[in-house]
Motif scaffolding. Structure first.
Motif, PDB file in Angstrom:
ATOM      1  N   ASN A 145      70.414  94.380  52.342  1.00  0.00           N
ATOM      2  CA  ASN A 145      68.958  94.549  52.359  1.00  0.00           C
ATOM      3  C   ASN A 145      68.541  95.554  51.304  1.00  0.00           C
ATOM      4  O   ASN A 145      69.251  96.526  51.037  1.00  0.00           O
ATOM      5  N   CYS A 146      67.392  95.319  50.703  1.00  0.00           N
ATOM      6  CA  CYS A 146      66.838  96.213  49.692  1.00  0.00           C
ATOM      7  C   CYS A 146      65.492  96.744  50.165  1.00  0.00           C
ATOM      8  O   CYS A 146      64.628  95.968  50.601  1.00  0.00           O
ATOM      9  N   LEU A 147      65.326  98.053  50.083  1.00  0.00           N
ATOM     10  CA  LEU A 147      64.050  98.690  50.409  1.00  0.00           C
ATOM     11  C   LEU A 147      63.402  99.166  49.109  1.00  0.00           C
ATOM     12  O   LEU A 147      63.984  99.972  48.378  1.00  0.00           O
ATOM     13  N   SER A 148      62.235  98.644  48.815  1.00  0.00           N
ATOM     14  CA  SER A 148      61.475  99.087  47.649  1.00  0.00           C
ATOM     15  C   SER A 148      60.021  99.243  48.062  1.00  0.00           C
ATOM     16  O   SER A 148      59.641  98.912  49.192  1.00  0.00           O
ATOM     17  N   ARG A 149      59.209  99.695  47.162  1.00  0.00           N
ATOM     18  CA  ARG A 149      57.794  99.864  47.493  1.00  0.00           C
ATOM     19  C   ARG A 149      57.130  98.521  47.806  1.00  0.00           C
ATOM     20  O   ARG A 149      56.053  98.472  48.404  1.00  0.00           O
TER      21      ARG A 149
END
Length: 236
Positions: A50-54
């Motif tokens: 999983n990737c968390l970005s704005r």
């Protein structure tokens, strides 16, 4: 069209036995590893990338933010930190849902393994720094080392490491029998350009580690943490 760029494909060592038909192998890995000043072995975990970005929380595809039920808790957490991310993209191994391996020593459901800043992958120390800032653990660090002079020595050490159970106590999710770790990921301890990902990160995966099929999502279960009721446990 993808909203952001997904995590690159990690090539297998040529002596990694857990390859499948769509995996890629880097035969000449040694010329890259031997040129590194320092490398880091981390434990490969059996979860979801999983990737968390704005822009949101993404699964393997970055075409649109994920809405899967096993990322619901992570998406609630993202709401708290999204405005602080700026250009950072934080990649985590999501262990909230049990896959082929069930871990009996989980402190947390989400383990950071990489951070990208624009066109640059951050070094391991910077990655750990941002993980700590976000109050997230990093994937288990097995060893930091200067590459040995001989390739055979390196390969022997990797094979010895993967015979262990790792730090999170892995069990076969179907049989309940203890198993060895899924594998290891080796990365350059220093940062590197995004376009150079394939020659800075490599993996060894044991044979037969995948036991789930396409239907696992219908009957998935939440992974238990060793200290249930702690601050990292959702309220459901």
């Amino acid at each position: 069209m993808a909203i952001s760029r997904k995590y690159g494909r990690t090539y297998h060592y040529p002596f990694s036995p857990g390859t499948t038909s769509d995996d890629r192998i880097i035969v000449d890995y040694w010329k890259y590893v031997s040129a590194m000043k320092e490398l880091v072995h981390t434990e490969k975990l059996d979860g979801e990338n999983n990737c968390l970005s704005r822009l949101g929380v993404f699964a393997r595809s970055h075409a649109a933010p994920t809405t899967s039920p096993w990322t619901e808790d992570l998406r609630r957490y993202w709401q708290l930190i999204k405005n602080d991310l700026g250009v950072l993209e934080v990649f985590v191994e999501n262990l909230y849902a049990v896959h082929s391996i069930e871990y009996k020593n989980l402190d947390h459901h989400y383990y950071v393994f990489a951070v990208r800043e624009g066109e640059h992958w951050l070094g391991w120390e910077e990655t750990k720094f941002y993980a700590a800032m976000l109050d997230l653990p990093v994937v288990p660090e097995i060893k930091r080392m200067t590459p040995p002079h001989q390739q055979a020595v390196f390969e022997s050490e990797v094979k010895q490491i993967v015979q262990g159970s790792g730090m999170l106590m892995p069990f076969d999710a179907a049989s309940g029998v203890p198993v060895t770790m899924e594998g290891i990921v080796t990365r350059n301890a220093e940062g590197y350009a995004m376009e150079d990902f394939a020659c800075n990160v490599f993996k060894y995966v044991r044979k037969g580690h995948v036991k789930t099929d396409v239907h696992w999502t219908r009957n998935w279960k939440r992974a238990s943490l060793k200290n249930e009721g702690g601050k990292y446990v959702d309220n459901r």
